[in-house]
Structures are given as C-alpha cells and as structure tokens.
Design an enzyme around this catalytic site. Structure first.
Site, PDB file in Angstrom:
ATOM      1  N   GLY A 197       0.793  -1.228   0.000  1.00  0.00           N
ATOM      2  CA  GLY A 197       0.000   0.000   0.000  1.00  0.00           C
ATOM      3  C   GLY A 197       0.823   1.274   0.000  1.00  0.00           C
ATOM      4  O   GLY A 197       0.357   2.315   0.465  1.00  0.00           O
ATOM      5  N   SER A 198       2.041   1.223  -0.562  1.00  0.00           N
ATOM      6  CA  SER A 198       2.828   2.467  -0.579  1.00  0.00           C
ATOM      7  C   SER A 198       2.172   3.509  -1.489  1.00  0.00           C
ATOM      8  O   SER A 198       2.288   4.714  -1.249  1.00  0.00           O
ATOM      9  CB  SER A 198       4.271   2.203  -1.003  1.00  0.00           C
ATOM     10  OG  SER A 198       4.355   1.824  -2.351  1.00  0.00           O
ATOM     11  N   ASN A 199       1.463   3.058  -2.496  1.00  0.00           N
ATOM     12  CA  ASN A 199       0.758   4.022  -3.363  1.00  0.00           C
ATOM     13  C   ASN A 199      -0.488   4.584  -2.684  1.00  0.00           C
ATOM     14  O   ASN A 199      -0.829   5.750  -2.888  1.00  0.00           O
ATOM     15  CB  ASN A 199       0.433   3.382  -4.711  1.00  0.00           C
ATOM     16  CG  ASN A 199       1.672   3.267  -5.561  1.00  0.00           C
ATOM     17  OD1 ASN A 199       2.143   4.263  -6.111  1.00  0.00           O
ATOM     18  ND2 ASN A 199       2.255   2.075  -5.638  1.00  0.00           N
TER      19      ASN A 199
ATOM     20  N   ARG B 109     -15.338 -15.280  -6.928  1.00  0.00           N
ATOM     21  CA  ARG B 109     -15.331 -13.929  -7.503  1.00  0.00           C
ATOM     22  C   ARG B 109     -16.715 -13.286  -7.595  1.00  0.00           C
ATOM     23  O   ARG B 109     -16.891 -12.135  -7.193  1.00  0.00           O
ATOM     24  CB  ARG B 109     -14.662 -13.934  -8.882  1.00  0.00           C
ATOM     25  CG  ARG B 109     -14.563 -12.528  -9.443  1.00  0.00           C
ATOM     26  CD  ARG B 109     -13.699 -12.438 -10.662  1.00  0.00           C
ATOM     27  NE  ARG B 109     -14.368 -12.914 -11.851  1.00  0.00           N
ATOM     28  CZ  ARG B 109     -13.861 -12.845 -13.072  1.00  0.00           C
ATOM     29  NH1 ARG B 109     -12.650 -12.328 -13.247  1.00  0.00           N
ATOM     30  NH2 ARG B 109     -14.523 -13.295 -14.105  1.00  0.00           N
TER      31      ARG B 109
ATOM     32  N   MET C  87      -4.548  -7.235  -6.604  1.00  0.00           N
ATOM     33  CA  MET C  87      -4.093  -8.409  -7.361  1.00  0.00           C
ATOM     34  C   MET C  87      -5.226  -9.348  -7.786  1.00  0.00           C
ATOM     35  O   MET C  87      -4.996 -10.536  -7.963  1.00  0.00           O
ATOM     36  CB  MET C  87      -3.067  -9.188  -6.526  1.00  0.00           C
ATOM     37  CG  MET C  87      -1.863  -8.375  -6.106  1.00  0.00           C
ATOM     38  SD  MET C  87      -0.986  -7.669  -7.487  1.00  0.00           S
ATOM     39  CE  MET C  87      -0.099  -9.120  -8.017  1.00  0.00           C
TER      40      MET C  87
ATOM     41  N   ILE D  69      -8.478 -10.019 -10.618  1.00  0.00           N
ATOM     42  CA  ILE D  69      -9.015  -9.583 -11.909  1.00  0.00           C
ATOM     43  C   ILE D  69     -10.541  -9.515 -11.801  1.00  0.00           C
ATOM     44  O   ILE D  69     -11.178 -10.453 -11.310  1.00  0.00           O
ATOM     45  CB  ILE D  69      -8.575 -10.558 -13.018  1.00  0.00           C
ATOM     46  CG1 ILE D  69      -7.057 -10.434 -13.192  1.00  0.00           C
ATOM     47  CG2 ILE D  69      -9.295 -10.271 -14.332  1.00  0.00           C
ATOM     48  CD1 ILE D  69      -6.463 -11.452 -14.122  1.00  0.00           C
TER      49      ILE D  69
ATOM     50  N   HIS E 174      -0.143   0.232 -13.231  1.00  0.00           N
ATOM     51  CA  HIS E 174       0.557  -0.958 -13.717  1.00  0.00           C
ATOM     52  C   HIS E 174       2.034  -0.622 -13.951  1.00  0.00           C
ATOM     53  O   HIS E 174       2.349   0.355 -14.646  1.00  0.00           O
ATOM     54  CB  HIS E 174      -0.089  -1.443 -15.025  1.00  0.00           C
ATOM     55  CG  HIS E 174       0.592  -2.666 -15.563  1.00  0.00           C
ATOM     56  ND1 HIS E 174       0.566  -3.875 -14.893  1.00  0.00           N
ATOM     57  CD2 HIS E 174       1.345  -2.861 -16.676  1.00  0.00           C
ATOM     58  CE1 HIS E 174       1.274  -4.756 -15.575  1.00  0.00           C
ATOM     59  NE2 HIS E 174       1.759  -4.156 -16.659  1.00  0.00           N
TER      60      HIS E 174
ATOM     61  N   ASP F  33      -4.783  -5.031 -18.082  1.00  0.00           N
ATOM     62  CA  ASP F  33      -3.694  -4.068 -18.334  1.00  0.00           C
ATOM     63  C   ASP F  33      -3.706  -3.553 -19.777  1.00  0.00           C
ATOM     64  O   ASP F  33      -2.653  -3.401 -20.411  1.00  0.00           O
ATOM     65  CB  ASP F  33      -2.321  -4.704 -18.010  1.00  0.00           C
ATOM     66  CG  ASP F  33      -2.220  -5.165 -16.563  1.00  0.00           C
ATOM     67  OD1 ASP F  33      -2.849  -4.537 -15.707  1.00  0.00           O
ATOM     68  OD2 ASP F  33      -1.515  -6.165 -16.308  1.00  0.00           O
TER      69      ASP F  33
ATOM     70  N   LYS G  16       8.339   2.186  -8.221  1.00  0.00           N
ATOM     71  CA  LYS G  16       7.404   2.636  -7.182  1.00  0.00           C
ATOM     72  C   LYS G  16       7.623   4.102  -6.824  1.00  0.00           C
ATOM     73  O   LYS G  16       6.677   4.833  -6.584  1.00  0.00           O
ATOM     74  CB  LYS G  16       7.536   1.783  -5.918  1.00  0.00           C
ATOM     75  CG  LYS G  16       6.713   0.521  -5.967  1.00  0.00           C
ATOM     76  CD  LYS G  16       6.476  -0.009  -4.565  1.00  0.00           C
ATOM     77  CE  LYS G  16       5.929  -1.403  -4.612  1.00  0.00           C
ATOM     78  NZ  LYS G  16       5.559  -1.900  -3.290  1.00  0.00           N
TER      79      LYS G  16
END
Ligand code: GRF
Length: 214
Positions: A22-24, A73, A98, A100, A117, A170, A196
C-alpha cells in the site's frame, strides 16, 4: 477575458483497493493531507488480504478499511459493488490490487476504475509494443512481474502507467505514465523499487487528471 478561477474539477470520493504494502495508497493519503488533491477524499480502503499492510496504513489515518475475502469472484464482486454504492464512491483506484474483475463488474463503473501498472502501456491501451521517448520499440509487459519481464527482455526503458480498467487485463486507455530507465546491475527488486518511487507521484497525478476530465 482571463480570470483567476481555478480549473474546474469534479469531486472525487475515492475507494482504494490494495492487496499488499500500500505504498501508493500512502502516497494518496500524503497528497490529500498536504492539500494536493482538493475536492478528493478517500472514503474506503478494501483489501482481499487480511494481512495487507495497506489496511494498517489506512487505519492509522482513520480511514474506513475493510478486508473482503475473495474466494468466489461473483460473490465477492457483489459485496464490493454494495460497499462501493454504500460509500458513494466516484472513483475506484486499484493500487496494487491483485484480483481480476469480471467484465460485468467493470461495466458497472465505466471510466470510474483506474489501475496502476508497473510497465509502459500505449495511449489506447492496446497493442503489443510501445515506442519510448528515445524511439526504441519495446514489448508491452502486461500481467504479473512486469519489472521482471522487462529485465528478462533486456530492454533499456520501462516505467509505469495509470490506465482505465477494461475487461482486457492491463490494456485500457492511458491516463498518465512515466518512463523509468533500466540501469546496469538492476535486479527485479531494485527496479521495482525505482518504479514505485515514480508511481507515488504518478498515482496522485492520475487522480488530479481524472477529476479534471468531464
Ligand atoms: C505497484 O508497483 C503497482 O504498479 C503494482 O503493484 C505495486 C503496488 O505497490 N500494480 P504498493 O502496494 O502500492 O506498495
């Protein structure tokens, strides 16, 4: 006549979806706290992993943070849709998410899901190659381990892209992207870390751009 009116933006109630560190997410939190994203707020953080550090980051900043198990899902997507509606989310930011999504899920939020991405994706998202600023033609590395794929392909430039999410993984239209040079002696970890660093400003720019898009 010129006016001093700031550029119009739409409000953005963000849901940030994470699966790992979760650095973003942190970059977005920092940008919000330093007033770089006026009109935006994070209203929900969701992770498919109970131990994702991103959840801890959210809780430290008193943001609603939920673990949503992802075993089946269709069922998990239904639960997520309910949450997104409940929290009146405008924009869904996939920041290291992570899983889809099905086409049915994505179609419920047209141009409202963006993904970060760690590779260079063309403007319209499609195609197998990308022409970098130095004119070199490089493959588009989609899916997992994009930094590793770039190293294995022996390219000299890679980068990161924020793009709209479409059913093809992507491969949605680009919002913004930045190149990252590959250096001699790069390992996957070193390269991923430099990517990153770039992403931490790119994700903020992407939200700003989205807010300015009518
Ligand atoms: C980023 O490199 C992003 O491009 C990829 O996953 C990574 C997430 O990193 N999709 P973090 O969890 O935000 O630190």
């Amino acid at each position: 006549m010129q006016t001093d009116r700031p550029e119009a933006t739409k409000p953005a109630r963000l849901a940030v979806l994470v699966s790992g560190s979760g650095s973003n997410l942190q970059a977005l939190i920092d940008a919000l706290e330093s007033q770089q994203l006026p009109g935006a707020q994070i209203v929900l953080v969701v992770s498919n992993k109970a131990d994702a550090y991103g959840l801890q980051r959210a809780l430290k900043h008193r943001l609603p943070a939920l673990y949503l198990p992802w075993k089946q899902r269709a069922q998990s997507e239904q639960q997520l849709v309910a949450l997104l509606r409940l929290f009146e989310v405008d924009l869904i930011v996939l920041a290291g998410w992570m899983r889809i999504f099905s086409a049915e899920f994505i179609e419920q939020f047209p141009r409202r899901i963006i993904n970060l991405h760690p590779a260079l994706i063309p403007d319209d998202g499609s195609g197998a190659t990308f022409t970098s600023s130095d004119g070199s033609i490089i493959p588009v590395f989609r899916g997992m381990h994009a930094a590793r794929q770039a190293l294995e392909a022996g390219v000299k430039i890679t980068g990161s892209t924020v793009h709209y999410v479409t059913p093809e993984v992507d491969a949605g239209p680009m919002l913004c992207r930045q190149e990252v040079p590959i250096l001699t002696g790069d390992t996957e970890d070193k390269l991923q870390e430099r990517i990153k660093q770039v992403e931490h400003s790119l994700i903020v720019e992407a939200v700003q751009l989205w807010m300015r898009t009518a």
